[in-house]
Write a protein that holds these residues in place. Structure first.
Motif, PDB file in Angstrom:
ATOM      1  N   HIS A   6       0.426  34.261  61.532  1.00 36.00           N
ATOM      2  CA  HIS A   6      -0.557  34.379  62.620  1.00 36.00           C
ATOM      3  C   HIS A   6      -1.468  35.587  62.428  1.00 36.00           C
ATOM      4  O   HIS A   6      -2.463  35.720  63.092  1.00 36.00           O
ATOM      5  CB  HIS A   6       0.085  34.415  64.006  1.00 36.00           C
ATOM      6  N   ARG A   7      -1.097  36.493  61.513  1.00 40.71           N
ATOM      7  CA  ARG A   7      -1.983  37.621  61.271  1.00 40.71           C
ATOM      8  C   ARG A   7      -3.350  37.213  60.753  1.00 40.71           C
ATOM      9  O   ARG A   7      -4.352  37.853  61.036  1.00 40.71           O
ATOM     10  CB  ARG A   7      -1.351  38.585  60.262  1.00 40.71           C
ATOM     11  N   PHE A   8      -3.372  36.128  59.992  1.00 40.52           N
ATOM     12  CA  PHE A   8      -4.619  35.741  59.327  1.00 40.52           C
ATOM     13  C   PHE A   8      -5.501  34.879  60.204  1.00 40.52           C
ATOM     14  O   PHE A   8      -5.704  33.714  59.878  1.00 40.52           O
ATOM     15  CB  PHE A   8      -4.325  34.927  58.082  1.00 40.52           C
ATOM     16  N   ASN A   9      -5.977  35.352  61.310  1.00 36.56           N
ATOM     17  CA  ASN A   9      -6.907  34.513  62.052  1.00 36.56           C
ATOM     18  C   ASN A   9      -8.311  34.716  61.529  1.00 36.56           C
ATOM     19  O   ASN A   9      -8.634  35.753  60.960  1.00 36.56           O
ATOM     20  CB  ASN A   9      -6.817  34.785  63.547  1.00 36.56           C
TER      21      ASN A   9
ATOM     22  N   ASN B 217      -2.855  27.402  60.724  1.00 43.19           N
ATOM     23  CA  ASN B 217      -3.382  27.918  61.984  1.00 43.19           C
ATOM     24  C   ASN B 217      -4.223  26.875  62.708  1.00 43.19           C
ATOM     25  O   ASN B 217      -4.129  26.732  63.923  1.00 43.19           O
ATOM     26  CB  ASN B 217      -4.241  29.166  61.737  1.00 43.19           C
ATOM     27  N   ARG B 218      -5.037  26.153  61.966  1.00 43.32           N
ATOM     28  CA  ARG B 218      -5.879  25.133  62.616  1.00 43.32           C
ATOM     29  C   ARG B 218      -5.020  24.045  63.229  1.00 43.32           C
ATOM     30  O   ARG B 218      -5.419  23.397  64.195  1.00 43.32           O
ATOM     31  CB  ARG B 218      -6.860  24.527  61.607  1.00 43.32           C
ATOM     32  N   LEU B 219      -3.848  23.819  62.644  1.00 45.05           N
ATOM     33  CA  LEU B 219      -2.951  22.815  63.207  1.00 45.05           C
ATOM     34  C   LEU B 219      -2.123  23.384  64.365  1.00 45.05           C
ATOM     35  O   LEU B 219      -1.373  22.652  65.009  1.00 45.05           O
ATOM     36  CB  LEU B 219      -2.007  22.290  62.113  1.00 45.05           C
ATOM     37  N   GLY B 220      -2.266  24.694  64.605  1.00 41.48           N
ATOM     38  CA  GLY B 220      -1.534  25.311  65.709  1.00 41.48           C
ATOM     39  C   GLY B 220      -0.032  25.368  65.476  1.00 41.48           C
ATOM     40  O   GLY B 220       0.757  25.300  66.420  1.00 41.48           O
ATOM     41  N   LEU B 221       0.356  25.494  64.213  1.00 41.64           N
ATOM     42  CA  LEU B 221       1.782  25.457  63.909  1.00 41.64           C
ATOM     43  C   LEU B 221       2.332  26.853  63.642  1.00 41.64           C
ATOM     44  O   LEU B 221       1.654  27.712  63.110  1.00 41.64           O
ATOM     45  CB  LEU B 221       2.024  24.577  62.673  1.00 41.64           C
ATOM     46  N   ASN B 222       3.584  27.024  63.993  1.00 41.96           N
ATOM     47  CA  ASN B 222       4.262  28.289  63.793  1.00 41.96           C
ATOM     48  C   ASN B 222       4.865  28.312  62.392  1.00 41.96           C
ATOM     49  O   ASN B 222       6.009  27.947  62.185  1.00 41.96           O
ATOM     50  CB  ASN B 222       5.351  28.431  64.864  1.00 41.96           C
ATOM     51  N   VAL B 223       4.030  28.723  61.445  1.00 46.34           N
ATOM     52  CA  VAL B 223       4.437  28.664  60.039  1.00 46.34           C
ATOM     53  C   VAL B 223       4.630  30.084  59.505  1.00 46.34           C
ATOM     54  O   VAL B 223       3.870  30.983  59.839  1.00 46.34           O
ATOM     55  CB  VAL B 223       3.369  27.922  59.213  1.00 46.34           C
ATOM     56  N   ALA B 338       6.874  16.757  60.404  1.00 43.54           N
ATOM     57  CA  ALA B 338       7.469  17.937  61.028  1.00 43.54           C
ATOM     58  C   ALA B 338       6.631  18.429  62.200  1.00 43.54           C
ATOM     59  O   ALA B 338       7.159  18.827  63.244  1.00 43.54           O
ATOM     60  CB  ALA B 338       7.629  19.045  59.982  1.00 43.54           C
ATOM     61  N   ALA B 339       5.291  18.353  62.060  1.00 43.27           N
ATOM     62  CA  ALA B 339       4.415  18.823  63.127  1.00 43.27           C
ATOM     63  C   ALA B 339       4.579  17.963  64.377  1.00 43.27           C
ATOM     64  O   ALA B 339       4.543  18.449  65.506  1.00 43.27           O
ATOM     65  CB  ALA B 339       2.965  18.801  62.664  1.00 43.27           C
TER      66      ALA B 339
END
Lengths: 473, 473
Positions: A6-9, B217-223, B338-339
């Motif tokens: 999440h750091r890389f926005n 990030n665009r997919l809103g996933l906690n990766v 998984a998403a």
């Protein structure tokens, strides 16, 4: 080095640190230098007009053979293929087609129950998994789709059902040849129709054939629908779609009187040219012979596969009725290959306008020694930003290889841009930097060149594309 | 029956002749009745919350198993997959990635020269063609891409080169399980980087990992990006991308202090929880354990494959230099699966907003007996035509199954629309026909319902979508 994501926005600046000229590459615009278009040099190319089609496509950096019948589809050609797929998708959606994906690996028992495991024989790639179960690599999917639909079909209200996919197929050709035309791994669009009775099924047949015609018309191709033989597929109605081309493998007869066409193979009479089988028995001498490349095929299948897979519905009298099926194919890579071949020369690829990979190429001339080349590149970027909006968002590319002038001089870059067949070339020479800056615009579709004032060029091109049918990715 | 194609210019009316209610289906708008979404009935579904993910996706008509590890991807899920592919394409283009296609059939000699023909062993599907030549079905393409690039590479100016494809891969899993997550045929995005030296290659590594992070990030996933083991791939730097999920197969450790993560497998120390390997040796008790699904992997490969395939360039001193490579994968179908799993319940699919298959569903209530239902359907069509423009052109669908009210009543249609997780439901009841017509708008992302005047609904939705990041096909 490694961090919670999440750091890389937001966007990161991604400039390679190690080679200054390559800074040009990464500014979010599409550039020739970052595309992989491995063209052969002029000296490697035969100047002869008789150079084969496969050679044209390989010389232009569009295709590369891996092994006989197996091809790498390189970036520019892949883009055209995806656009072609989009055209097909649009027309299939319009007639209620629903797109899905089936596995390439098909279990042997499915093909055994339809009886085709043996009839296709050596044409199929067959293999075993680690548990010693047998599979084939799908050459076509009648059995798979019937199995799938049979699981769910419970009411006649679910029909008409038109399912299709656009995907890889496999066929172990004994002599793969003619590039993508007769390959062992290729892309095909295959559609299957499910209907409640024969009348409805033949109605689907008509509707789907009409959609095929719209596809070929949008591509601007001279395609003929001809009576064909059903072969191993089953069913009693079948048509092929042939692209008229000098080096086609099939012979097509077209009657001047009834404007109908037939494949030579289907002729019953020995004396071909004496009569048209389709003119209600009339004598007719005006039958023309053409050569064609088969790019589509339609089969009315009847209940052959629905019986094998028990695809039924219950009618008003509480009886189980087998559904009627049809099968419809378009050879996507074959179509792409054939469409390019009939229009291209060894110096120039001509794309069907709707599926051109990129519509506009901006070529700033000059070389690194030249002080003005940096300014020309900036001007190219400004033009790019104005042009690459709306419909043309992903359709513009800059040939930014100014820094490579030793290996790829301005002449080579222009020649390559011509070979690749961008519909519009915008050529920026030194006069573009002058106050009354004029730019050379080359329309490669009609061959015209004109000097346009820099302020008018964007409007000019946008007006053209407002009306033009193009597919965008 | 069959005609020269050029006769069919323009659009043809394609109405099935045989069943009047089905007239609804073909008017060029996207309708639920023409889509193949074979949902299980409520009675077939387990109401329990512990129903497995695979069951959720099969019940919603998104997936269907053909054989263990082989799946039909049904129309709605396929649309989401193509959108996911488009997101990946956008981010790859931004970092100068060039997309191509390689054959699935890879000749054995390529894998023999890299030494992997034997090391992958039973995991690979192997087969022979009719000429008794050996192939495998590509599980990954380091060898193929090296062969391709080696043919053309002649100057360091061609680098950095970042080639990728998004296509099927095959792996003969001993126990395929968890739906698309561990399948035997699956879609993967695989990218390969070619650089002039190690520094440049590690720079590409960073850039590509950053692009991966943007995708997630665009997919809103906690990766989470975690240190990983290179395994059979070669090279000495490797990271995995893990989606945090309760039923993930891997164990991930995240340090509260340095915010870095590692895969349990890579730990050298036996006492896991006592120290973070990455906090410069400091004692730290605040290490959290999570479970993760591996959805991406990055490898710095060095020269392993460029040596096997002789991918070299000539430097200033006229010496041949082996190029440095990297390999980067995202499991596309696994990511999709998984998403969906982490966010969905057994009553509702929750799509990552950017890849929702359709964004708006218009549901006219009513039944054929009802005089107003025809009017409601017309109203739905008018709304469709106003909404389905610009960005939302292919994003609206009408549930036109009014004529099926016996089998699919209004309640069922609403329940199905909820299950499929359209972000917006526009529900047309009888009050929509009154002069002060109000329409129910359900925002399924935040769960709110509101009555909106019929004249305002289009503006309302368009304003929302102006800002929203969505992929359109």
């Amino acid at each position: 080095m490694w961090t919670k994501c999440h750091r890389f926005n937001g966007l990161l600046t991604v400039l390679p640190r190690w080679d200054k000229p390559l800074l040009y590459r990464y500014y979010g615009r599409q550039t020739v230098s970052s595309l992989f278009i491995p063209m052969m040099r002029t000296s490697d190319q035969s100047a002869s007009a008789s150079v084969s089609r496969k050679t044209i496509l390989e010389n232009a950096g569009l295709l590369k053979q891996s092994r006989p019948g197996l091809y790498y589809i390189l970036p520019v050609a892949l883009r055209a293929m995806y656009k072609l797929i989009k055209v097909v998708d649009e027309e299939m959606t319009r007639i209620g087609g629903s797109k899905l994906g089936t596995p390439c690996l098909i279990p042997a028992d499915l093909w055994q129950s339809s009886g085709r495991w043996d009839t296709l024989g050596a044409e199929m790639f067959k293999l075993k998994d680690r548990h010693n179960r047998h599979y084939c690599l799908g050459p076509t999917h009648e059995e798979s789709i019937s199995e799938l639909v049979g699981t769910y079909l419970n009411s006649k209200n679910m029909m008409p059902l038109r399912l299709y996919q656009i995907d890889r197929k496999f066929r172990d050709e004994i002599r793969p040849r003619l590039g993508l035309r007769r390959a062992r791994e290729f892309w095909m669009k295959d559609m299957y129709s499910f209907d409640i009775d024969k009348e409805a099924s033949l109605n689907s047949y008509e509707i789907i054939c009409e959609a095929y015609v719209r596809i070929f018309n949008r591509l601007g191709l001279n395609v003929v629908k001809v009576v064909a033989d059903s072969g191993a597929m089953g069913g009693d109605t079948s048509h092929e779609f042939h692209l008229i081309a000098d080096d086609g493998e099939d012979e097509i007869l077209i009657c001047d009187q009834c404007h109908k066409a037939m494949n030579m193979e289907t002729l019953k009479s020995g004396d071909v040219m004496a009569e048209c089988n389709l003119c209600e028995g009339k004598q007719n001498k005006n039958i023309q012979k053409y050569r064609g490349v088969e790019i589509g095929h339609a089969f009315y299948l009847g209940t052959k596969y629905s019986k094998a897979a028990s695809v039924t519905y219950t009618d008003e009298n509480n009886c189980k009725v087998y559904v009627e099926m049809g099968s419809y194919g378009i050879g996507v890579t074959r179509l792409l290959d054939a469409a390019l071949e009939v229009q291209s020369t060894c110096n120039k690829i001509r794309w069907p306008s709707v599926i051109t990979p990129y519509n506009i190429c901006i070529v700033p001339l000059g070389s690194p020694k030249d002080n003005s080349s940096q300014q020309l590149l900036q001007l190219a970027q400004q033009l790019y930003d104005k042009l690459a909006v709306g419909k043309l968002q992903n359709e513009v590319v800059i040939d930014d290889r100014i820094y490579l002038s030793k290996t790829v001089g301005p002449g080579t870059r222009l020649r390559q841009a011509t070979l690749l067949g961008y519909p519009y070339l915008i050529i920026l020479g030194k006069q573009a930097l002058q106050k009354q800056g004029y730019i050379e615009l080359e329309d490669q579709l009609n061959g015209s060149k004109q000097n346009i004032h820099i302020d008018n060029i964007v409007d000019h091109i946008q007006q053209v594309y407002e009306k033009r049918d193009i597919c965008t990715l």
